[in-house]
Write a protein that holds these residues in place. Sequence first.
Motif, short mmCIF file in Angstrom:
data_model
loop_
_atom_site.label_atom_id
_atom_site.label_comp_id
_atom_site.label_asym_id
_atom_site.label_seq_id
_atom_site.Cartn_x
_atom_site.Cartn_y
_atom_site.Cartn_z
N PHE A 167 0.79 -1.55 0.24
CA PHE A 167 1.02 -0.43 1.17
C PHE A 167 0.46 -0.75 2.55
O PHE A 167 -0.42 -1.60 2.71
CB PHE A 167 0.38 0.85 0.61
CG PHE A 167 -1.09 0.74 0.30
CD1 PHE A 167 -2.05 0.80 1.30
CD2 PHE A 167 -1.52 0.57 -1.01
CE1 PHE A 167 -3.40 0.69 1.02
CE2 PHE A 167 -2.87 0.46 -1.31
CZ PHE A 167 -3.80 0.52 -0.29
N GLU A 187 5.88 1.39 1.71
CA GLU A 187 4.86 1.98 0.84
C GLU A 187 3.65 2.39 1.67
O GLU A 187 3.13 1.62 2.47
CB GLU A 187 4.44 0.95 -0.22
CG GLU A 187 3.56 1.50 -1.32
CD GLU A 187 3.30 0.46 -2.41
OE1 GLU A 187 2.37 0.66 -3.20
OE2 GLU A 187 4.02 -0.55 -2.47
N THR A 188 3.19 3.61 1.49
CA THR A 188 2.06 4.12 2.26
C THR A 188 1.35 5.20 1.46
O THR A 188 1.69 5.48 0.31
CB THR A 188 2.53 4.67 3.62
OG1 THR A 188 1.37 4.96 4.42
CG2 THR A 188 3.39 5.91 3.48
#
Length: 380
Positions: A11, A41-42
Motif C-alpha cells: 500500500f 492500495e491504501t
Amino acid sequence: MKILHCNLSNFYIDGFNYQENILPKIHFKNGHDVKIVASTETYIDGKLDYVKPSKYFTDEGIEVIRLPYRKYLPHFLMKKIRHYKGLKEILHDFRPDVIMFHGAQAFELFTVCKYKKNNPHVKLYVDNHSYDDNSGKNFFSKYILHRIFYKNILKMNLKYIDKILCVTLEAKDFLLKNYKIPEDKLEFYPLGGIVIDEKTKYQYRKEIRKELNLSDEHIVMCHSGKLNKKKRTYELIKNFSRVKDERFRLIIIGIFHEDVKEKVYPLIEKDSRIIYLGWKKSEDLIKYIAASDLYVQPGTQSVTMQNALCAGTPVLFYNYKSHRIFMKGNAFMINDYDDMEKIFRIISKNPDILKDMSKKAYKIAKEMLDYEKLARRILK
C-alpha cells in the motif's frame, strides 16, 4: 537528478510519515526531480482499501501516479502478483537516474530491471520490508508466493539490482532463509525519522500538555498505531493500571480493531489516567510523542518507534533482534509483557532516568535514523 520511487509491492498512504513518504520529500526538497509510482492500495480511515487509478500531486508538489492492476486474472490474485499497466511508459518518459523500488515482492521488478539493463548507469535499489511476523503466515504465502514466485522473480533480476536494502535485521534473515539471496547483496537500511531539535520538542511539549491539562510533573507515556491484537495494547493497559502513580498518564492514539475492542474499552474506562484520542494525522502524532516522556511499543515492530527516538523520546519495546541495535541507554526492552509493570515501577521511583535517556535517544537518532542521511545513501 531524476529519482523514481516505486510503491508497487504494498500500500501507499498519502500524507503519512512512512519511509516511502519521507524519502521522496527529502529528495524533492534537496532539488531533485522526483516522481512516485504507487498501487491503488491504501488505508482509508485506518482500514485497508483501494482507490481508483489516478494522477495527482502531494502537498510538496511531487507527482503521484497510481497504476491499475492488469486484468488477466481476478483481482485477489493480481494484488499478489503485482503486475500493473503503465510502468514501462513512465520509465520511458521520465528516464530516472535512480530507482528506489519499495518492497522486493512484485512482478514489476522485471520492468524496472529491463530498464536498468538498457540504461546501466542507473542506480537501482530494492528494499525489503517482509519478515516472519508480517509475511509467509500461511502455506500459500510462504511456500507458493515467497519461496517460489517472488523468490524466482528476485533471483532472475538480481544482477541488475545494486543492493537490496533490508529495513530490519529480520527482513534480512527472511531473504537469506526463504530466497537464498547472497549476503553480500544485502544491506541493513533501517526505517528512520525526521530529527526534531530540542527547541521544537519543548514547544510541542508545552502545546500538547496545555491541551491535555497536564503539567511538567506528569509522567506521560504514549502508545499508537493500528491497534490490533499484535500491538499488545491490552497487556500494556493491564500493566499500566497496576502501578498506582497519580503522576502517570497514558496517551493512546489509533483505531482499535475488532479483535481487541471489547477487552480494551472497559480497562480504559476504569482508569482515569488513560487518555484515548482516537486517530490522529501523522504530523499531530509526532507532537504527542515529542510531548511524552516515554513511547511504549510492546508489540510488533513499527516505524513509530524510530520516530520517537528522532523526537528525543525514550522508548519501551519488545526484544526483537532489530530492536537490540537501538538499545544504547535510550530504551527499555522487555522479554515478557508483564515486564512492563516492573519498568513502570522503576520510572515511578526515579522519573529523572527518562531525562538522561532522552539525550541518548537523540544521539542514536542522529547517528543511525536521520532520514536526511538515509536519503543520501540511495543516491550513491
